[in-house]
Design a protein around this motif. Sequence first.
Motif, PDB file in Angstrom:
ATOM      1  N   PRO A 588       0.836  -1.205   0.000  1.00 54.18           N
ATOM      2  CA  PRO A 588       0.000   0.000   0.000  1.00 54.18           C
ATOM      3  C   PRO A 588       0.868   1.251   0.000  1.00 54.18           C
ATOM      4  O   PRO A 588       2.022   1.202   0.398  1.00 54.18           O
ATOM      5  CB  PRO A 588      -0.784  -0.127   1.301  1.00 54.18           C
ATOM      6  N   ASN A 589       0.304   2.330  -0.422  1.00 58.04           N
ATOM      7  CA  ASN A 589       1.040   3.587  -0.486  1.00 58.04           C
ATOM      8  C   ASN A 589       0.078   4.725  -0.154  1.00 58.04           C
ATOM      9  O   ASN A 589      -0.809   5.018  -0.965  1.00 58.04           O
ATOM     10  CB  ASN A 589       1.631   3.780  -1.883  1.00 58.04           C
ATOM     11  N   GLU A 592       2.577   1.232   6.431  1.00 53.02           N
ATOM     12  CA  GLU A 592       3.011   1.249   7.827  1.00 53.02           C
ATOM     13  C   GLU A 592       4.278   0.429   8.020  1.00 53.02           C
ATOM     14  O   GLU A 592       5.275   0.915   8.539  1.00 53.02           O
ATOM     15  CB  GLU A 592       1.901   0.690   8.723  1.00 53.02           C
ATOM     16  N   ASP A 593       4.245  -0.860   7.571  1.00 52.07           N
ATOM     17  CA  ASP A 593       5.357  -1.767   7.852  1.00 52.07           C
ATOM     18  C   ASP A 593       5.952  -2.408   6.600  1.00 52.07           C
ATOM     19  O   ASP A 593       7.166  -2.550   6.489  1.00 52.07           O
ATOM     20  CB  ASP A 593       4.895  -2.879   8.804  1.00 52.07           C
ATOM     21  N   TYR A 594       5.097  -2.856   5.660  1.00 50.16           N
ATOM     22  CA  TYR A 594       5.580  -3.601   4.503  1.00 50.16           C
ATOM     23  C   TYR A 594       5.135  -2.934   3.204  1.00 50.16           C
ATOM     24  O   TYR A 594       4.044  -2.362   3.110  1.00 50.16           O
ATOM     25  CB  TYR A 594       5.056  -5.043   4.522  1.00 50.16           C
ATOM     26  N   LEU A 595       6.013  -3.045   2.206  1.00 50.80           N
ATOM     27  CA  LEU A 595       5.659  -2.747   0.827  1.00 50.80           C
ATOM     28  C   LEU A 595       5.526  -4.067   0.084  1.00 50.80           C
ATOM     29  O   LEU A 595       6.361  -4.965   0.240  1.00 50.80           O
ATOM     30  CB  LEU A 595       6.740  -1.898   0.142  1.00 50.80           C
ATOM     31  N   TYR A 596       4.491  -4.195  -0.734  1.00 52.74           N
ATOM     32  CA  TYR A 596       4.269  -5.411  -1.504  1.00 52.74           C
ATOM     33  C   TYR A 596       4.352  -5.094  -2.996  1.00 52.74           C
ATOM     34  O   TYR A 596       3.903  -4.031  -3.449  1.00 52.74           O
ATOM     35  CB  TYR A 596       2.899  -6.013  -1.179  1.00 52.74           C
ATOM     36  N   LEU A 597       4.945  -6.017  -3.745  1.00 49.09           N
ATOM     37  CA  LEU A 597       5.000  -5.884  -5.194  1.00 49.09           C
ATOM     38  C   LEU A 597       3.774  -6.555  -5.783  1.00 49.09           C
ATOM     39  O   LEU A 597       3.450  -7.701  -5.440  1.00 49.09           O
ATOM     40  CB  LEU A 597       6.272  -6.517  -5.745  1.00 49.09           C
ATOM     41  N   GLY A 598       3.099  -5.851  -6.686  1.00 49.22           N
ATOM     42  CA  GLY A 598       1.799  -6.284  -7.164  1.00 49.22           C
ATOM     43  C   GLY A 598       1.822  -7.442  -8.125  1.00 49.22           C
ATOM     44  O   GLY A 598       0.778  -7.886  -8.571  1.00 49.22           O
ATOM     45  N   GLN A 635       8.077   9.593   6.353  1.00 52.32           N
ATOM     46  CA  GLN A 635       8.334  10.626   5.346  1.00 52.32           C
ATOM     47  C   GLN A 635       8.251   9.986   3.961  1.00 52.32           C
ATOM     48  O   GLN A 635       7.850   8.831   3.817  1.00 52.32           O
ATOM     49  CB  GLN A 635       9.707  11.274   5.554  1.00 52.32           C
ATOM     50  N   VAL A 636       8.655  10.741   2.926  1.00 46.77           N
ATOM     51  CA  VAL A 636       8.602  10.246   1.551  1.00 46.77           C
ATOM     52  C   VAL A 636       9.950   9.625   1.187  1.00 46.77           C
ATOM     53  O   VAL A 636      11.011  10.173   1.507  1.00 46.77           O
ATOM     54  CB  VAL A 636       8.264  11.391   0.572  1.00 46.77           C
ATOM     55  N   TYR A 637       9.909   8.473   0.480  1.00 43.56           N
ATOM     56  CA  TYR A 637      11.122   7.756   0.090  1.00 43.56           C
ATOM     57  C   TYR A 637      11.046   7.359  -1.380  1.00 43.56           C
ATOM     58  O   TYR A 637       9.970   7.349  -1.993  1.00 43.56           O
ATOM     59  CB  TYR A 637      11.300   6.488   0.941  1.00 43.56           C
ATOM     60  N   MET A 638      12.212   6.997  -1.912  1.00 45.47           N
ATOM     61  CA  MET A 638      12.314   6.437  -3.260  1.00 45.47           C
ATOM     62  C   MET A 638      12.785   4.992  -3.161  1.00 45.47           C
ATOM     63  O   MET A 638      13.753   4.689  -2.458  1.00 45.47           O
ATOM     64  CB  MET A 638      13.296   7.227  -4.119  1.00 45.47           C
ATOM     65  N   LEU A 639      12.090   4.090  -3.866  1.00 44.44           N
ATOM     66  CA  LEU A 639      12.472   2.687  -3.965  1.00 44.44           C
ATOM     67  C   LEU A 639      12.902   2.416  -5.402  1.00 44.44           C
ATOM     68  O   LEU A 639      12.170   2.716  -6.347  1.00 44.44           O
ATOM     69  CB  LEU A 639      11.293   1.787  -3.604  1.00 44.44           C
ATOM     70  N   LYS A 640      14.090   1.835  -5.569  1.00 43.95           N
ATOM     71  CA  LYS A 640      14.567   1.459  -6.892  1.00 43.95           C
ATOM     72  C   LYS A 640      14.837  -0.036  -6.921  1.00 43.95           C
ATOM     73  O   LYS A 640      15.483  -0.580  -6.020  1.00 43.95           O
ATOM     74  CB  LYS A 640      15.825   2.243  -7.271  1.00 43.95           C
ATOM     75  N   GLY A 646      18.573  -6.095 -16.169  1.00 45.83           N
ATOM     76  CA  GLY A 646      19.233  -4.803 -16.174  1.00 45.83           C
ATOM     77  C   GLY A 646      18.272  -3.635 -16.111  1.00 45.83           C
ATOM     78  O   GLY A 646      18.691  -2.488 -15.968  1.00 45.83           O
ATOM     79  N   LYS A 647      16.980  -3.907 -16.214  1.00 44.77           N
ATOM     80  CA  LYS A 647      15.980  -2.857 -16.162  1.00 44.77           C
ATOM     81  C   LYS A 647      15.821  -2.356 -14.738  1.00 44.77           C
ATOM     82  O   LYS A 647      15.728  -3.147 -13.798  1.00 44.77           O
ATOM     83  CB  LYS A 647      14.634  -3.375 -16.679  1.00 44.77           C
ATOM     84  N   THR A 648      15.815  -1.013 -14.565  1.00 41.61           N
ATOM     85  CA  THR A 648      15.632  -0.404 -13.252  1.00 41.61           C
ATOM     86  C   THR A 648      14.300   0.313 -13.207  1.00 41.61           C
ATOM     87  O   THR A 648      13.981   1.105 -14.105  1.00 41.61           O
ATOM     88  CB  THR A 648      16.766   0.577 -12.937  1.00 41.61           C
ATOM     89  N   LEU A 649      13.508   0.030 -12.161  1.00 44.17           N
ATOM     90  CA  LEU A 649      12.227   0.680 -11.941  1.00 44.17           C
ATOM     91  C   LEU A 649      12.315   1.514 -10.677  1.00 44.17           C
ATOM     92  O   LEU A 649      12.966   1.121  -9.702  1.00 44.17           O
ATOM     93  CB  LEU A 649      11.106  -0.349 -11.807  1.00 44.17           C
ATOM     94  N   SER A 650      11.666   2.678 -10.697  1.00 44.21           N
ATOM     95  CA  SER A 650      11.686   3.575  -9.545  1.00 44.21           C
ATOM     96  C   SER A 650      10.263   3.834  -9.077  1.00 44.21           C
ATOM     97  O   SER A 650       9.349   3.989  -9.898  1.00 44.21           O
ATOM     98  CB  SER A 650      12.361   4.900  -9.904  1.00 44.21           C
ATOM     99  N   PHE A 651      10.095   3.887  -7.770  1.00 46.32           N
ATOM    100  CA  PHE A 651       8.790   4.136  -7.179  1.00 46.32           C
ATOM    101  C   PHE A 651       8.955   5.110  -6.019  1.00 46.32           C
ATOM    102  O   PHE A 651       9.923   5.025  -5.255  1.00 46.32           O
ATOM    103  CB  PHE A 651       8.158   2.838  -6.655  1.00 46.32           C
ATOM    104  N   LYS A 652       8.014   5.999  -5.890  1.00 43.65           N
ATOM    105  CA  LYS A 652       7.977   6.898  -4.735  1.00 43.65           C
ATOM    106  C   LYS A 652       6.895   6.396  -3.787  1.00 43.65           C
ATOM    107  O   LYS A 652       5.786   6.074  -4.226  1.00 43.65           O
ATOM    108  CB  LYS A 652       7.676   8.328  -5.188  1.00 43.65           C
ATOM    109  N   PHE A 653       7.219   6.322  -2.480  1.00 45.82           N
ATOM    110  CA  PHE A 653       6.207   5.872  -1.525  1.00 45.82           C
ATOM    111  C   PHE A 653       6.306   6.704  -0.252  1.00 45.82           C
ATOM    112  O   PHE A 653       7.327   7.349   0.023  1.00 45.82           O
ATOM    113  CB  PHE A 653       6.351   4.378  -1.214  1.00 45.82           C
ATOM    114  N   VAL A 654       5.232   6.651   0.514  1.00 48.62           N
ATOM    115  CA  VAL A 654       5.132   7.409   1.762  1.00 48.62           C
ATOM    116  C   VAL A 654       5.076   6.426   2.923  1.00 48.62           C
ATOM    117  O   VAL A 654       4.271   5.484   2.923  1.00 48.62           O
ATOM    118  CB  VAL A 654       3.884   8.310   1.769  1.00 48.62           C
ATOM    119  N   LYS A 655       5.947   6.631   3.904  1.00 43.57           N
ATOM    120  CA  LYS A 655       5.928   5.840   5.146  1.00 43.57           C
ATOM    121  C   LYS A 655       5.228   6.662   6.226  1.00 43.57           C
ATOM    122  O   LYS A 655       5.649   7.765   6.550  1.00 43.57           O
ATOM    123  CB  LYS A 655       7.362   5.521   5.578  1.00 43.57           C
ATOM    124  N   ASN A 656       4.111   6.119   6.753  1.00 44.19           N
ATOM    125  CA  ASN A 656       3.380   6.826   7.812  1.00 44.19           C
ATOM    126  C   ASN A 656       4.159   6.775   9.126  1.00 44.19           C
ATOM    127  O   ASN A 656       4.939   5.867   9.380  1.00 44.19           O
ATOM    128  CB  ASN A 656       2.002   6.207   8.004  1.00 44.19           C
TER     129      ASN A 656
END
Length: 656
Positions: A588-589, A592-598, A635-640, A646-656
């Motif tokens: 979820p974004n 609270e505790d975990y990020l899940y890949l869809g 706060q706000v973070y970046m996940l790469k 070799g493909k790199t994906l970037s995601f922005k997420f918020v940690k409550n």
Amino acid sequence: MKFNKLFNVILLFISLQLSAQSWQWGKQGGSWTNLSGGKQENVISIVTDKFNNSYILSIVGYQNLNIDGVPKTAYQNNNGDLVIASFDCEGNYRWSRIIGGNGYDRINRLHIDADDNIYAFGKLSRLNGDTYFRNETGIDITLPSYNGNIPDQNLQTLFGVKYSSDGELLWLRMPQAEDVTLTDALSNSHSLDFHVDREGNSSWLCLLPAGSYGDGNFVNTQEGRNLFILKYDSEGNFIEGHPIDLHGFLYYPSLILEKHPINGNYYITAAFYNIGGSSEPFTINNEPIEHSMVLVAFNETGNYLWHKESDESQFGSISNMVIDESGYIYLTGKAIENTMFDNLDLTLNVPEPGHYPFLMKLLPNGDRLWKQRTESSAGYPSTAITVSGNEVAISGYENGLQWGDFFFETVNNRGTDVYFTRFNKYTGEVLGVEKLINITDASSLFDYSFAISSSQYKNYYLTGQFEARLEVGADVLTENSPDTDFFIAKFGQSNCNCTLPEPSFTISELDPRTIELQYTGSSDYNTIHWDFGNGEYSTQVNPIYTYEEAGDYFILVTVENNCGYAQYSLRQTLHTEDYNSELIIVYPNPTEDYLYLGNTIEDYYYYYITNLLGQKLKEGYVKTNSLYVGDLRGQVYMLKITLTTGKTLSFKFVKN
């Protein structure tokens, strides 16, 4: 406190004065010679360098010739020579170089590279007298005249020359063979246009007969006269030649050549009027062309790609073409009522029949982004284009016209005045029209402008020819000849020593189609514009943008302050065909505790998490669809995530 308020008011006043644009100065030149063949002493090309110096190309006579009061020597005939002259930001004369001989000599225009070197390509006559490349006080090179008693000697007529920004002649190149025949040299060989890129590589569009060129490095075996692009590097070394599939010219045509700064393709505009009575039709890629306005694209080796044309065969014309640093194409000229260009409205539903100046902006594939035309018939075309930061401007001459809300009334027997119109580069909105006045209420005085340039310092340089008198701000130019004089006029700011901003940025790929742009340049700017390379733009400081298609995109940021503008660019390649952005999502974004890949990732991948300052906080090489982030602050973070491909994906997420 009162002192601080007064000080702030003074600073604001000074800032407004520095950024105010007005006519700054005007300079002129010319001779007492009545030129033959309908020629006029007129500036036909201008370029500016990064130090705000300008360089003009003009036709000149020889009797009492002077440039801004500096006496000059030209060949003593009525055919005219060509002068390249330079002025600094404040209008001070720097230097001039005169090229020519006894016959009709021609230079297509000027180009400038990133090191401020000046290039001129054209054709010389070399009959009945020597040809000179003159410097400030003497002669750099003398080319001996053709002698009819010695056939096929001294007949190399095509030439290209390179000067430094200080006027030093760096090289002269003449591609024809030393034994070229009189007929081939004078009648069958023509310099039509050329382009020089930022690195100083030249592409020269020529009409050539069969023979060898470039010191024998290229041999043309085609019969008759055909179009070719000859290529030289910055040192003047011949590289190669390519045929161009345009045919059917009885006389050499009016062509404009530009090379795309990103994809390397060539673009040629043509005004196809069969006034010579040729029985052979004009063809592009073996397809007959029957209309007057044409834009054609070739790849970098001269292979045909596509072309677009108007639906009108006689009166419309493309006067000029420019391609900016982002690769957008700008065309200007004139069209009559009810004209379509590539099946798109150019002058439909105009209020009256007539000739309408226009400006249009195209993508590199020829698709139109926007177009503008005058609100009423102007009778004359717009003639030249320059791109300046967030603006694009065109020049011309008028006796009554209306661009947007800016209107000049038609006056019977007035002649013409010169003007230029500024547009918003992104939308086409008309920003303003500036003109120069000859003599108020004067009758039948005709001033013309065929060239305009601009600099990073919010300055425009309008050039042309004038009769009798021309007012340029506080300067009043007075004609010193029985015909016309040439002029250069600066519109812009008086400050020549201000500091430009220094832009830069980084790109983060949030998903296969979405990027985030982070501005990292200097903060001394007033406005910021992002161009995403597909015709869309943003004025946000750090925009997030989603593309619809894969491809290479040239992303450009333009920042502007009171001094002027500066630009910075990066190329972004999006391979959206490899990934569906809906397959890999993070939720979820906020979390609270975990990020899940869809979606399931079946192999190991490397990940790391940073804060918005780029500081790395967590990383790992894992094979799991969940990542623990409960130990991070809210706060706000970046996940790469980097996959094994070799493909790199970037995601922005918020940690409550």
